[in-house]
Write a protein that holds these residues in place. Structure first.
Motif, PDB file in Angstrom:
ATOM      1  N   ASP A  32       0.864  -1.197   0.000  1.00  0.00           N
ATOM      2  CA  ASP A  32       0.000   0.000   0.000  1.00  0.00           C
ATOM      3  C   ASP A  32       0.890   1.232   0.000  1.00  0.00           C
ATOM      4  OD1 ASP A  32       1.002   0.284   2.504  1.00  0.00           O
ATOM      5  OD2 ASP A  32      -0.830  -0.356   3.555  1.00  0.00           O
ATOM      6  N   GLN A  33       0.278   2.436   0.172  1.00  0.00           N
ATOM      7  CA  GLN A  33       1.066   3.666   0.049  1.00  0.00           C
ATOM      8  C   GLN A  33       2.075   3.848   1.174  1.00  0.00           C
ATOM      9  OE1 GLN A  33      -2.067   3.591   1.049  1.00  0.00           O
ATOM     10  NE2 GLN A  33      -2.791   5.496   1.948  1.00  0.00           N
ATOM     11  N   SER A  34       1.946   3.039   2.304  1.00  0.00           N
ATOM     12  CA  SER A  34       2.922   3.146   3.400  1.00  0.00           C
ATOM     13  C   SER A  34       4.040   2.135   3.231  1.00  0.00           C
ATOM     14  CB  SER A  34       2.262   2.870   4.759  1.00  0.00           C
ATOM     15  OG  SER A  34       0.982   3.371   4.796  1.00  0.00           O
ATOM     16  N   GLY A  35       3.912   1.283   2.252  1.00  0.00           N
ATOM     17  CA  GLY A  35       4.970   0.291   2.038  1.00  0.00           C
ATOM     18  C   GLY A  35       4.663  -1.031   2.715  1.00  0.00           C
ATOM     19  N   ASN A  36       3.474  -1.177   3.268  1.00  0.00           N
ATOM     20  CA  ASN A  36       3.093  -2.454   3.872  1.00  0.00           C
ATOM     21  C   ASN A  36       2.749  -3.454   2.783  1.00  0.00           C
ATOM     22  OD1 ASN A  36       3.320  -1.799   6.573  1.00  0.00           O
ATOM     23  ND2 ASN A  36       1.295  -0.809   6.576  1.00  0.00           N
ATOM     24  N   ALA A  37       3.298  -4.656   2.906  1.00  0.00           N
ATOM     25  CA  ALA A  37       3.075  -5.652   1.860  1.00  0.00           C
ATOM     26  C   ALA A  37       1.655  -6.196   1.943  1.00  0.00           C
ATOM     27  CB  ALA A  37       4.056  -6.784   2.022  1.00  0.00           C
ATOM     28  N   SER A  96       6.472 -14.682   2.311  1.00  0.00           N
ATOM     29  CA  SER A  96       6.828 -14.082   3.597  1.00  0.00           C
ATOM     30  C   SER A  96       5.612 -13.424   4.207  1.00  0.00           C
ATOM     31  CB  SER A  96       7.898 -13.006   3.409  1.00  0.00           C
ATOM     32  OG  SER A  96       8.927 -13.496   2.646  1.00  0.00           O
ATOM     33  N   ASP A  97       5.677 -13.268   5.530  1.00  0.00           N
ATOM     34  CA  ASP A  97       4.570 -12.605   6.205  1.00  0.00           C
ATOM     35  C   ASP A  97       4.491 -11.158   5.755  1.00  0.00           C
ATOM     36  OD1 ASP A  97       4.034 -14.872   7.545  1.00  0.00           O
ATOM     37  OD2 ASP A  97       5.227 -14.320   9.316  1.00  0.00           O
ATOM     38  N   ALA A  98       3.298 -10.619   5.778  1.00  0.00           N
ATOM     39  CA  ALA A  98       3.140  -9.212   5.412  1.00  0.00           C
ATOM     40  C   ALA A  98       3.911  -8.359   6.405  1.00  0.00           C
ATOM     41  CB  ALA A  98       1.664  -8.850   5.426  1.00  0.00           C
ATOM     42  N   GLY A  99       4.491  -7.328   5.953  1.00  0.00           N
ATOM     43  CA  GLY A  99       5.258  -6.441   6.843  1.00  0.00           C
ATOM     44  C   GLY A  99       5.607  -5.182   6.104  1.00  0.00           C
ATOM     45  N   THR A 100       6.532  -4.457   6.591  1.00  0.00           N
ATOM     46  CA  THR A 100       6.919  -3.203   5.947  1.00  0.00           C
ATOM     47  C   THR A 100       8.183  -3.427   5.124  1.00  0.00           C
ATOM     48  OG1 THR A 100       6.015  -1.999   7.782  1.00  0.00           O
ATOM     49  CG2 THR A 100       7.510  -0.807   6.356  1.00  0.00           C
ATOM     50  N   THR A 152      -3.620   9.746  -7.272  1.00  0.00           N
ATOM     51  CA  THR A 152      -2.968   9.594  -5.968  1.00  0.00           C
ATOM     52  C   THR A 152      -2.268   8.236  -5.923  1.00  0.00           C
ATOM     53  OG1 THR A 152      -4.821  10.779  -5.042  1.00  0.00           O
ATOM     54  CG2 THR A 152      -3.374   9.682  -3.452  1.00  0.00           C
ATOM     55  N   VAL A 153      -1.050   8.236  -5.362  1.00  0.00           N
ATOM     56  CA  VAL A 153      -0.325   6.972  -5.242  1.00  0.00           C
ATOM     57  C   VAL A 153      -0.924   6.201  -4.071  1.00  0.00           C
ATOM     58  CG1 VAL A 153       1.907   5.907  -4.784  1.00  0.00           C
ATOM     59  CG2 VAL A 153       1.805   7.987  -6.160  1.00  0.00           C
ATOM     60  N   VAL A 154      -1.438   5.006  -4.383  1.00  0.00           N
ATOM     61  CA  VAL A 154      -2.078   4.222  -3.323  1.00  0.00           C
ATOM     62  C   VAL A 154      -1.246   2.997  -2.965  1.00  0.00           C
ATOM     63  CG1 VAL A 154      -4.444   4.992  -3.824  1.00  0.00           C
ATOM     64  CG2 VAL A 154      -3.474   3.046  -5.067  1.00  0.00           C
ATOM     65  N   GLY A 155      -0.198   2.757  -3.694  1.00  0.00           N
ATOM     66  CA  GLY A 155       0.644   1.599  -3.395  1.00  0.00           C
ATOM     67  C   GLY A 155       1.706   1.439  -4.454  1.00  0.00           C
ATOM     68  N   CYS A 156       2.352   0.253  -4.438  1.00  0.00           N
ATOM     69  CA  CYS A 156       3.344   0.017  -5.503  1.00  0.00           C
ATOM     70  C   CYS A 156       3.499  -1.463  -5.796  1.00  0.00           C
ATOM     71  CB  CYS A 156       4.680   0.641  -5.125  1.00  0.00           C
ATOM     72  SG  CYS A 156       5.743  -0.423  -4.198  1.00  0.00           S
ATOM     73  N   VAL A 157       3.990  -1.731  -7.006  1.00  0.00           N
ATOM     74  CA  VAL A 157       4.285  -3.114  -7.405  1.00  0.00           C
ATOM     75  C   VAL A 157       5.807  -3.240  -7.458  1.00  0.00           C
ATOM     76  CG1 VAL A 157       4.077  -4.849  -9.216  1.00  0.00           C
ATOM     77  CG2 VAL A 157       2.188  -3.297  -8.779  1.00  0.00           C
ATOM     78  N   TYR A 158       6.334  -4.256  -6.811  1.00  0.00           N
ATOM     79  CA  TYR A 158       7.790  -4.462  -6.759  1.00  0.00           C
ATOM     80  C   TYR A 158       8.096  -5.857  -7.309  1.00  0.00           C
ATOM     81  CZ  TYR A 158      12.300  -5.497  -4.515  1.00  0.00           C
ATOM     82  OH  TYR A 158      13.587  -5.872  -4.258  1.00  0.00           O
ATOM     83  N   LEU A 206      10.591   2.481  -1.921  1.00  0.00           N
ATOM     84  CA  LEU A 206      10.556   3.870  -1.426  1.00  0.00           C
ATOM     85  C   LEU A 206      10.331   4.853  -2.571  1.00  0.00           C
ATOM     86  CD1 LEU A 206      13.317   4.430   1.277  1.00  0.00           C
ATOM     87  CD2 LEU A 206      10.894   5.019   1.375  1.00  0.00           C
ATOM     88  N   ALA A 207      11.082   4.632  -3.656  1.00  0.00           N
ATOM     89  CA  ALA A 207      10.978   5.531  -4.814  1.00  0.00           C
ATOM     90  C   ALA A 207       9.600   5.441  -5.441  1.00  0.00           C
ATOM     91  CB  ALA A 207      12.053   5.175  -5.841  1.00  0.00           C
ATOM     92  N   ALA A 208       9.068   4.210  -5.518  1.00  0.00           N
ATOM     93  CA  ALA A 208       7.787   4.012  -6.189  1.00  0.00           C
ATOM     94  C   ALA A 208       6.643   4.646  -5.408  1.00  0.00           C
ATOM     95  CB  ALA A 208       7.550   2.521  -6.398  1.00  0.00           C
ATOM     96  N   ILE A 209       6.632   4.530  -4.035  1.00  0.00           N
ATOM     97  CA  ILE A 209       5.512   5.128  -3.291  1.00  0.00           C
ATOM     98  C   ILE A 209       5.626   6.650  -3.248  1.00  0.00           C
ATOM     99  CG2 ILE A 209       4.806   3.090  -1.929  1.00  0.00           C
ATOM    100  CD1 ILE A 209       6.460   4.013   0.345  1.00  0.00           C
TER     101      ILE A 209
END
Ligand code: ADP
Length: 479
Positions: free
Chosen positions: A98-103, A110-114, A153-159, A122-125
């Protein structure tokens, strides 16, 4: 046997060091060039692979983030649904945050986390596309992230990450091949430089051995370098030098033997006369006569050594020591000196001199030339004869002509009269105090001063000697 001194041995050791240094220089230079080419090729190739990888990975990220941006709510369930529909992505790892970097989704399980620690996320959000990579051990490790934008609005990112062992393997095998080619070329360069320096040193050795042989006094030795390069020219120059050394050595030893032979004759006469005085009872008149003869012989020796000295000086002098001399006054001076001799031999002088004949020569040398020619014109003249001296200019030359009405020179002597100690009639020359050196001195001086000497002669009628010197043009030559 050729003996090599310690200093020469040291020089040869220095020479093989030079050979080693040259060889090593070639090897090091080619090694550095190859290394630079190697690094350049490998870096360029990696960059090319990276550019194509970056384009495809960012494209995949964009595709995924465009799909995600159609969602009204970005949560794990919705994202997983879309990811499941996009099974053709074929990436190593896919993360959606999401936009805070939470998976919200992570294909690695892996477990969801930051994940904000990943610089790409960081660059993408913050609204930017990002991509980075590294290459190690045949693997290209590429990472890319793009923002998911919902109504501006940036709501998240794909990595995404991708470990590419196929293209990585290509880079590795190319690097290995270039390295192999480099090593092969380096070996070829080392072999060639060994061959080249061995050949170079063999040919240099030839010249050095020849130098030692020449130093031992064998001037007939010639060096055969073969080939067609600077060493061949050096060899030819060396042979020319040896030839010149040989000629001058022959001339020197002929001169020494001729001179000692010529000096031996008056010395033998002196000894004979002195022994006669000592051994036999003689009246005072005969003793006086013998002592007089000894004096004459001593005088002859004196004249001969003086002429030998003049000849040696004339040969050693350079034409650069010259001065501007007007010829006519010198001719008149010689005529005054020889007037008495001419009177005694009943010879008449005729002088026809042009005064404007400046030449570049030492006055002593010009005096010697004129004196020897005029003295010969008196010595080899017939009583009642004439000695004519003409001096004039023809174009850029001053021409001095000395003609006599004497005995002339026989045909078989024509080629020899300028040789040292040569005399047509030894007895007459001896009687007139000749040494056979006069004309040698004349020719040496004339040639040293850029002049020429010629003669013509009719047997029984007389001879004419002609000397030509370039006139010194005060306007042109001084400029
Ligand atoms: P020298 O001291 O014997 O005169 P030169 O070198 O001057 O020696 O001359 C060499 C020889 O050339 C002389 O011995 C002489 O036989 C011959 N010669 C020189 N000049 C004349 C001349 N003007 N006429 C005839 N013969 C000459």
């Amino acid at each position: 046997m050729v003996i090599i001194s310690e200093s020469k041995k040291a020089a040869y050791r220095g020479y093989s060091k030079t050979q080693f240094r040259y060889g090593m220089t070639y090897v090091v230079i080619t090694f550095v060039i190859m290394l630079i080419l190697n690094i350049y090729c490998s870096k360029t190739c990696q960059q090319l692979f990276y550019e194509s990888k970056k384009a495809s990975l960012v494209e995949k990220c964009l595709l995924a983030s465009t799909e995600m941006s159609t969602l009204d709510v970005l949560n794990t369930t919705a994202v997983t649904g879309i990811v499941n529909q996009m099974d053709s992505l074929k990436v190593t790892r896919l993360v959606v945050t999401d936009q805070s970097g939470n998976a919200l989704y992570d294909s690695s399980g892996s477990d969801a986390g930051t994940y904000t620690l990943f610089p790409e996320i960081l660059a993408a959000i913050q609204g930017n596309d990002a991509c980075s990579w590294n290459y190690h051990d045949g693997v290209i490790d590429a990472r890319a992230a793009t923002p998911i934008v919902y109504y501006g609005t940036v709501v998240g990112c794909v990595y995404m990450t991708e470990y590419d062992t196929v293209q990585g393997g290509l880079i590795q095998s190319m690097q290995n091949n270039v390295l192999r080619i480099t090593l092969l070329l380096e070996i070829i360069v080392i072999l060639f430089s060994l061959l080249f320096s061995a050949n170079f040193s063999r040919r240099l050795n030839k010249i050095m051995t020849s130098m030692r042989i020449i130093q031992e006094g064998d001037y007939t030795h010639k060096v055969d370098m073969g080939g067609n390069d600077e060493l061949t020219i050096l060899g030819n120059e060396f042979n020319d030098l040896t030839e010149r050394l040989k000629t001058s050595e022959e001339k020197r030893s002929r001169f020494v033997s001729d001179a000692s032979h010529e000096l031996k004759t008056p010395l033998a006469s002196i000894k004979l006369l002195a022994d006669s005085i000592l051994q036999y009872d003689m009246d005072l008149e005969t003793v006086r006569e013998f002592v007089g003869d000894i004096g004459d012989e001593a005088e002859r020796l004196n004249r001969m050594t003086a002429k030998l000295l003049s000849l040696t000086r004339a040969e050693g002098r350079s034409s650069e020591e010259s001065e501007i001399i007007y010829m006519a006054p010198t001719v008149q001076r010689v005529a005054r000196m020889l007037r008495q001799n001419a009177l005694q031999s009943d010879i008449t002088f005729q002088l026809d001199l042009e005064h404007d004949c400046p030449v570049l020569i030492l006055e002593d040398d010009l005096y010697q030339v004129v004196f020897n020619l005029m003295e010969n014109g008196i010595k080899y003249n017939t009583p009642g004869g004439t000695l004519t001296v003409r001096l004039g200019r023809e174009e850029d030359n001053a021409i001095l002509e000395v003609s006599d009405t004497g005995m002339g020179i026989p045909e078989d002597a024509i080629d020899h009269i300028f040789e040292r100690f040569y005399r047509v009639d030894k007895a007459r020359s001896r009687a007139t105090g000749g040494s056979g050196l006069g004309l040698s001195i004349v020719r040496t001086i004339v040639q040293r001063n850029r002049g020429e000497i010629q003669f013509s002669s009719i047997l029984g009628k007389g001879s004419t000697f002609t000397v030509t010197f370039p006139v010194f043009d005060t306007e042109v030559d001084k400029a």
